[in-house]
Enzyme design. Sequence first.
Site, PDB file in Angstrom:
ATOM      1  CE  LYS A 117      65.601  57.004 -11.892  1.00 46.60           C
ATOM      2  NZ  LYS A 117      66.983  56.677 -11.969  1.00 46.60           N
ATOM      3  CB  SER A 122      66.291  54.246 -14.804  1.00 48.02           C
ATOM      4  OG  SER A 122      67.216  54.640 -13.905  1.00 48.02           O
ATOM      5  CB  SER A 176      70.019  56.353 -14.859  1.00 46.02           C
ATOM      6  OG  SER A 176      69.935  55.006 -15.100  1.00 46.02           O
TER       7      SER A 176
END
Length: 509
Positions: free
Chosen positions: A94, A171, A195
Site C-alpha cells: 500500500k 484507504s 481501511s
Amino acid sequence: MSLDPSTVPRPDDLTRIVDWSGAELSAAIAGGQVTCVEVMAAYLDHIDLVNPHVNAIVSLRPRDELLAEAAEKDARLARGERQGWMHGFPHAVKDLADVAGLPTTKGFYRPLESVPPATCDAGFVQRIRAAGAIFIGKTNTPELGLGSQTYNRVHGLTRNPYDLTRTPGGSSGGAAAAVALRLLPVADGSDFMGSLRNPPGWTNVYGLRPSFGRVPAGEGELFVDQGSVAGPIARTPLDLALLLGTMSGYAAQAPLSLDGPGLDVAACCRPLAGGRVLWLRDLGGYLPMEPEVLEICDAAVERLAGLGFEVTFRDELPAHGGFRGTDDLWELWRTYRHVLAGGAIRPLYEDPRTRAMLKPEAVYEVDGLLHGLAGAGPITAADLLAASARRSDLYRGFLGLFETTDFVLLPTAQVMPFDVRTPWPEQVAGRPMSSYHRWMEVATIGTLLGAPTLAMPAGFGPSGLPVGLQVIGPNHADTAVLRLAATWHAATRWPERRRPKLLTGGRSV
C-alpha cells in the site's frame, strides 16, 4: 509462524496460477510444480489485462527486472535456499509504506518524478521481503490515506471489481481490489477508520485490523499514536493468518509492539463448533444505514445462527464510567482523529507551498485540531487526556460484554459501494453527514477498542454488490476472530462462488 507445504493441497489446474490461494501457490512453488518465473509471468500477464480497468496497482516495475528477480528466486530454490512461505510471490505494498527502491507518494499531489525512491523498507515490509516476496509496485490509496474512497491526483482513481462505476472503498482500496481480481495472491493494508474492513467488505474478500501492537509500526512508532495499524487482506482466512504471521512480531524499536510467541497459523484455521455472537446492527437506528446493507448483514447473521452460533442482539453501546454510551461515540472519535490525523498533516498545512495542494478532507482534520470540535479553541492536552479516559471506559464496557459473548458483530459499512465520482456520501438513509467520514462511524468502535476486528464477506444484495460483517473479538484474541472466519469460509466460500465479471470475460459496468 510456519507452514508445512506438505499439509496444503497442491493445485490440480496449472493453467490458472493467479486463481490459486496464497497457501496453494506457496506449496506449488516449494514442491516444484511451478517456477517463480512462471508465477511472475502469469501475474504480470494478468495485471496487463485487468489492471487498466481498475487501477489497483500503481508504480509497477519493469517486466524484465521482475522476471530477473524471479529467476534469482528459482536459483535460490535450486540451492535449497527457500526464504519462506512467500518465496517468489509478487507483492505490492500500500502506497503509504516505504519499499526500498520505490516511491512512496501517499497519493499526495506533486510531480511523480519529484518523489525520490525510498531508501529502506518499513518494518513489516522488511518481514515480507524476508519471507521471499518480490515487490512489483504499490497499491493505490487516497491522498494521505484520508477517506474511504480511493482517488488521488498522482495515480488517479481505483474502481470496484464488481462494478467499475463504483468505488472499492479506502484507504486500502487498491489492495482489496487487487486481491479480489487475483492481481496479487495477498496484500497488506492499513486501518485507522476501517481501511482494512470497508474495502474488503466492498470487494468480497477478507481483511483484518489486528490487535494494536500485533504488527509494529517501526522506528517511527509513538507512545500516543494508538490509531492506525497495518494488517493483511486475502481471499481465504488461511492466507490472512499466514500474512498476519509474517507481518507481526515484537520489534524493540516499536515501544507498543507485543512480545511473546508467534502466531500459530494452524490454530487460527481450526473451525469453531459454535459460539456466542452479539449483533449490534445499526445501534438501534443511531447509525444511519442503507436498507440493502442491513438486508445482507441480517441474512448473514441468520446464517451464523444456522451454523450453531447463539445470536443475541443489542441496540446500544455499553455506558461505563465516563463513557456515556452510544451518543458519546462521535465526539470521542473526532477528538482522537483530529489529534492523530491532523497532527500528522499539520506540517503540510503550515507550509504555504503544500497547504494549497491539500484536499479539503486533510484541511478539515487540521482545522479540527486547531479550532476544536465546536470551533471554540484548539484541542488541548487536557482534552486528549479526558478523551483517553473515556476511551478506556468504552474498552471496559466491552469487557463486560465479552463476559457473555465471544464476538461482537457490525456491518463493515453503512452504505453500499457508491459512485466512483462521488468523494463521499453527503447523506445516508436521508440523514445528512456532517463530515467526509461520518458515514464511516460504524468503523470507529473497533479502532477505539484496539481489539482485533475482522472483515468477512456477508454476501450480495439486489444491486449485485457485496458488503461485509465486522467481527470484533476480545483484546489480543486475533486467533479467535480468524477461527470464526475459517468457520464462515468453510460454509460460504464467497470469494470463490462470486467472482468479479472481469475474471470471467465480462465487464461489470
